[in-house]
Design an enzyme around this catalytic site. Structure first.
Site, PDB file in Angstrom:
ATOM      1  N   CYS A 190      -1.221   3.527   0.434  1.00  0.00           N
ATOM      2  CA  CYS A 190      -0.945   2.633   1.475  1.00  0.00           C
ATOM      3  C   CYS A 190      -0.951   3.218   2.559  1.00  0.00           C
ATOM      4  O   CYS A 190      -0.240   4.445   2.973  1.00  0.00           O
ATOM      5  CB  CYS A 190       0.445   1.731   1.228  1.00  0.00           C
ATOM      6  SG  CYS A 190       0.782   0.709   2.594  1.00  0.00           S
ATOM      7  N   GLU A 235      -6.294  -2.625   2.407  1.00  0.00           N
ATOM      8  CA  GLU A 235      -6.761  -1.552   1.511  1.00  0.00           C
ATOM      9  C   GLU A 235      -8.350  -1.838   1.571  1.00  0.00           C
ATOM     10  O   GLU A 235      -8.826  -2.805   1.972  1.00  0.00           O
ATOM     11  CB  GLU A 235      -6.232  -2.021   0.061  1.00  0.00           C
ATOM     12  CG  GLU A 235      -6.454  -0.833  -0.986  1.00  0.00           C
ATOM     13  CD  GLU A 235      -6.154   0.482  -0.597  1.00  0.00           C
ATOM     14  OE1 GLU A 235      -6.892   1.357   0.307  1.00  0.00           O
ATOM     15  OE2 GLU A 235      -4.850   0.909  -0.649  1.00  0.00           O
TER      16      GLU A 235
END
Length: 222
Positions: free
Chosen positions: A2, A104
């Protein structure tokens, strides 16, 4: 992993969602939270939950150079209980890192496609995090890292790793002031029920950390 996320809720929403009694000093929403920035987190001080800012990128208390933090924005949950940087933190320095979506990048034939990922059934949520205090000479830092795990079936189409999102019912247990044996913390994470996710494409405008406005979350065509 992340590496970017958002927090767009207003302060009152956060106070109500996480049952906080005190106002959040210097709170500001962000469309593009990046490593090295201060991020909103919640800890339990033994008496109550407190919200405040930690710098994203863990600098362990024993580190000689704070620059190590840029390499420690994430911690692999599968092995954190074995690592000197994380083992003690799993026992007593767990935190909630507050977000309402994360980004992402999916590999495609035309390059990487940025995606914004949200929970399907609720707006605000918390990543499972660890924090530490570092001091050297007259400088002090409070920093954090986000725990990650192998991607669930939804995320595998996008990336092979994902941040750990705590179910609502497990948030208080994660930051409870009682010490947790590191291996037990690992088991706690392993048995979390996965949250249902949804995602949509956004532009590569979000790739640049200084870009921080509505254009970061504007949908683009597949």
């Amino acid at each position: 992993m992340c590496g970017r996320y958002t927090l767009l809720a207003d302060e009152l929403e956060i106070l109500e969602e996480f049952e906080l009694e005190q106002e959040i000093a210097n709170y500001h929403p962000s469309y593009n939270i990046a490593p090295g920035q201060n991020v909103l987190a919640i800890i339990h001080d033994g008496k109550q939950k407190r919200a405040g800012y930690l710098r994203w990128g863990l600098v362990p208390s024993w580190a000689k150079d704070e620059k190590i933090g840029y390499n420690m924005i994430n911690a692999r949950s599968e092995s954190a209980h074995e690592k000197p940087s994380f083992k003690k933190l799993l026992s007593r320095k767990r935190c909630l890192i507050i977000a309402d979506s994360f980004y992402e990048w999916k590999r495609t034939e035309n390059g990487k496609q940025a995606k914004r990922i949200q929970l399907a059934n609720r707006k605000l949520f918390a990543f499972a995090g660890l924090w530490d205090k570092w001091s050297q000479h007259d400088k002090r830092l409070f920093t954090c890292t986000i725990l990650t795990r192998e991607a669930n079936p939804f995320m595998k189409d996008i990336h092979d790793r994902m941040p750990i999102i705590l179910p609502k019912s497990k948030e208080n247990e994660w930051i409870a002031p009682e010490e947790m044996v590191p291996l037990k913390a690992r088991e706690f994470i392993f048995h979390l029920e996965p949250e249902e996710l949804k995602a949509y494409n956004v532009s590569n405008y979000v790739n640049t950390a200084k870009n921080n406005n509505e254009s970061c979350i504007a949908p683009v065509a597949d």
